[in-house]
Design a protein around this motif. Structure first.
Motif, PDB file in Angstrom:
ATOM      1  N   THR A  87      -4.788  23.862   5.793  1.00  0.00           N
ATOM      2  CA  THR A  87      -6.151  24.241   6.198  1.00  0.00           C
ATOM      3  C   THR A  87      -7.218  23.521   5.392  1.00  0.00           C
ATOM      4  O   THR A  87      -8.371  23.439   5.815  1.00  0.00           O
ATOM      5  N   ASP A  88      -6.837  22.987   4.219  1.00  0.00           N
ATOM      6  CA  ASP A  88      -7.796  22.217   3.411  1.00  0.00           C
ATOM      7  C   ASP A  88      -8.167  20.892   4.075  1.00  0.00           C
ATOM      8  O   ASP A  88      -9.150  20.253   3.682  1.00  0.00           O
TER       9      ASP A  88
ATOM     10  N   LEU B  61       4.621  24.149   0.835  1.00  0.00           N
ATOM     11  CA  LEU B  61       4.384  25.591   0.920  1.00  0.00           C
ATOM     12  C   LEU B  61       5.442  26.366   0.141  1.00  0.00           C
ATOM     13  O   LEU B  61       5.128  27.329  -0.576  1.00  0.00           O
ATOM     14  N   THR B  62       6.700  25.947   0.264  1.00  0.00           N
ATOM     15  CA  THR B  62       7.779  26.594  -0.484  1.00  0.00           C
ATOM     16  C   THR B  62       7.494  26.548  -1.987  1.00  0.00           C
ATOM     17  O   THR B  62       7.586  27.556  -2.684  1.00  0.00           O
ATOM     18  N   ASN B  63       7.137  25.367  -2.487  1.00  0.00           N
ATOM     19  CA  ASN B  63       6.834  25.220  -3.915  1.00  0.00           C
ATOM     20  C   ASN B  63       5.674  26.096  -4.336  1.00  0.00           C
ATOM     21  O   ASN B  63       5.688  26.705  -5.423  1.00  0.00           O
ATOM     22  N   ALA B  64       4.639  26.178  -3.501  1.00  0.00           N
ATOM     23  CA  ALA B  64       3.454  26.979  -3.838  1.00  0.00           C
ATOM     24  C   ALA B  64       3.795  28.455  -3.910  1.00  0.00           C
ATOM     25  O   ALA B  64       3.324  29.176  -4.814  1.00  0.00           O
TER      26      ALA B  64
ATOM     27  N   VAL C 194      -2.938  28.902   5.912  1.00  0.00           N
ATOM     28  CA  VAL C 194      -2.725  28.712   4.480  1.00  0.00           C
ATOM     29  C   VAL C 194      -3.016  27.276   4.075  1.00  0.00           C
ATOM     30  O   VAL C 194      -2.909  26.351   4.874  1.00  0.00           O
ATOM     31  N   SER C 195      -3.374  27.118   2.818  1.00  0.00           N
ATOM     32  CA  SER C 195      -3.402  25.805   2.182  1.00  0.00           C
ATOM     33  C   SER C 195      -2.542  25.894   0.934  1.00  0.00           C
ATOM     34  O   SER C 195      -2.929  26.556  -0.042  1.00  0.00           O
ATOM     35  N   ALA C 196      -1.385  25.264   0.983  1.00  0.00           N
ATOM     36  CA  ALA C 196      -0.481  25.310  -0.166  1.00  0.00           C
ATOM     37  C   ALA C 196      -1.067  24.553  -1.351  1.00  0.00           C
ATOM     38  O   ALA C 196      -0.948  24.986  -2.502  1.00  0.00           O
ATOM     39  N   THR C 197      -1.722  23.422  -1.083  1.00  0.00           N
ATOM     40  CA  THR C 197      -2.261  22.610  -2.180  1.00  0.00           C
ATOM     41  C   THR C 197      -3.443  23.306  -2.862  1.00  0.00           C
ATOM     42  O   THR C 197      -3.627  23.185  -4.063  1.00  0.00           O
ATOM     43  N   ALA C 198      -4.239  24.054  -2.097  1.00  0.00           N
ATOM     44  CA  ALA C 198      -5.384  24.761  -2.668  1.00  0.00           C
ATOM     45  C   ALA C 198      -5.041  26.192  -3.069  1.00  0.00           C
ATOM     46  O   ALA C 198      -5.865  26.893  -3.673  1.00  0.00           O
ATOM     47  N   GLY C 199      -3.839  26.650  -2.719  1.00  0.00           N
ATOM     48  CA  GLY C 199      -3.426  28.012  -3.051  1.00  0.00           C
ATOM     49  C   GLY C 199      -4.167  29.084  -2.271  1.00  0.00           C
ATOM     50  O   GLY C 199      -4.293  30.220  -2.732  1.00  0.00           O
ATOM     51  N   GLU C 200      -4.642  28.745  -1.083  1.00  0.00           N
ATOM     52  CA  GLU C 200      -5.421  29.695  -0.284  1.00  0.00           C
ATOM     53  C   GLU C 200      -4.523  30.451   0.692  1.00  0.00           C
ATOM     54  O   GLU C 200      -3.733  29.851   1.412  1.00  0.00           O
TER      55      GLU C 200
END
Length: 299
Positions: free
Chosen positions: A127-128, A23-26, A154-160
């Motif tokens: 959430t993904d 999440l930090t990276n996103a 949130v979904s950090a990997t999906a950017g949502e």
């Protein structure tokens, strides 16, 4: 009337492997914290800087709070608790696809005891990996657990929902100036970031206790005599027992070669120049419980 500019610090806390570093990276938009499937990957607070028109948000990614088994674990917990008292808002991260457990409640209690006046925002991560019904159920559960504060999925990997999370965090920050120049995304120094990239490459595929026994130190970084655009990086990987060296090296040294290859690509991307990576393995017996060894490694 002038626009209000806000600035401040937010700490992401939660059990190990709740997606804090991802999440930090996103949110920062750049890889500043390493990620791995193993718990306790993050070993020091990492500051990531988010620049917005209305705010500058400094995200402090912390090690996951856990019941320590070693002196290193105790020191990591102390670092996290010290971080609580220096931030303006705390983001409690709980995965969407996992039931809230005693560990989550223990962390929430620890946060409230350490800094009772600091606002807490609930963050339902990953959430993904969950269905809509799972997400809705988790949002209600987290809302009830933290006592009716804001909760953001949130979904950090999906950017949502990452922008929504930043909007919510911003409302909790005080009015203030920028702490860092616009071109800064972290205050981590070069050598630390390189050593962490090497450790990330080493952690890939490891199981059981071995990941916790891996530490990396940069010995030296020097220009290449034959190529001014190339750096020679000499690093040391510390393990706790000789048998671990056999596992890390792999058959005919193949695994170690793969670690060097993977880490080198990441380091080139970080530095923007070609590098030669020399990685040696040394045994530092039971370093996780040795005060002198921990001090040597910066803990």
């Amino acid at each position: 009337m002038t626009d209000v500019f806000r600035s401040g610090f937010v700490s992401f806390v939660g059990r190990p492997n709740t997606g804090k570093s991802t999440l930090t990276n996103a949110l920062v938009g750049e890889k500043i914290a390493i990620t791995a499937n193993q718990p306790e990957t993050t070993r020091r607070p990492i500051r990531g800087i988010v620049h917005r028109e209305d705010a500058q948000i400094i995200i402090v990614d912390t090690p996951g709070l856990h019941k320590p088994r070693t002196l290193l674990g105790e020191r990591l917990n102390d670092i996290v608790k010290d971080t609580y008292t220096d931030v303006d808002v705390i983001g409690l991260c709980i995965p969407a696809d996992e039931k809230i457990g005693p560990g989550d409640r223990w962390i929430l209690d620890a946060v409230k005891k350490a800094t009772p006046k600091t606002p807490i925002v609930g963050i339902v991560t990953k959430t993904d990996k969950a269905s809509r019904d799972q997400i809705a159920e988790q949002l209600v559960a987290v809302y009830d657990m933290i006592g009716g504060s804001d909760v953001v999925p949130v979904s950090a990997t999906a950017g949502e929902q990452t922008d929504t999370l930043l909007d919510v965090i911003t409302t909790y920050l005080p009015e203030g100036p920028k702490f860092y120049p616009e071109d800064h995304t972290t205050d981590e120094d070069r050598d630390t970031r390189i050593s962490e990239l090497i450790r990330e490459a080493a952690l890939s595929g490891l199981r059981d206790e071995l990941p916790h026994s891996v530490a990396v130190e940069i010995d030296e970084i020097i220009p290449d005599d034959n190529n001014p655009d190339k750096l020679n990086i000499h690093a040391i990987m510390y393990l706790e027992r000789p048998g671990q060296k056999t596992i890390i090296a792999g058959r005919d040294g193949r695994r170690l070669s793969r670690i060097v290859h993977t880490a080198r690509k990441e380091i080139i991307e970080l530095l923007g120049c070609n590098v030669y990576l020399d990685l040696r393995i040394k045994i530092l017996k039971n370093w996780q419980s040795d005060p002198k060894a921990l001090g040597r490694l910066g803990f």
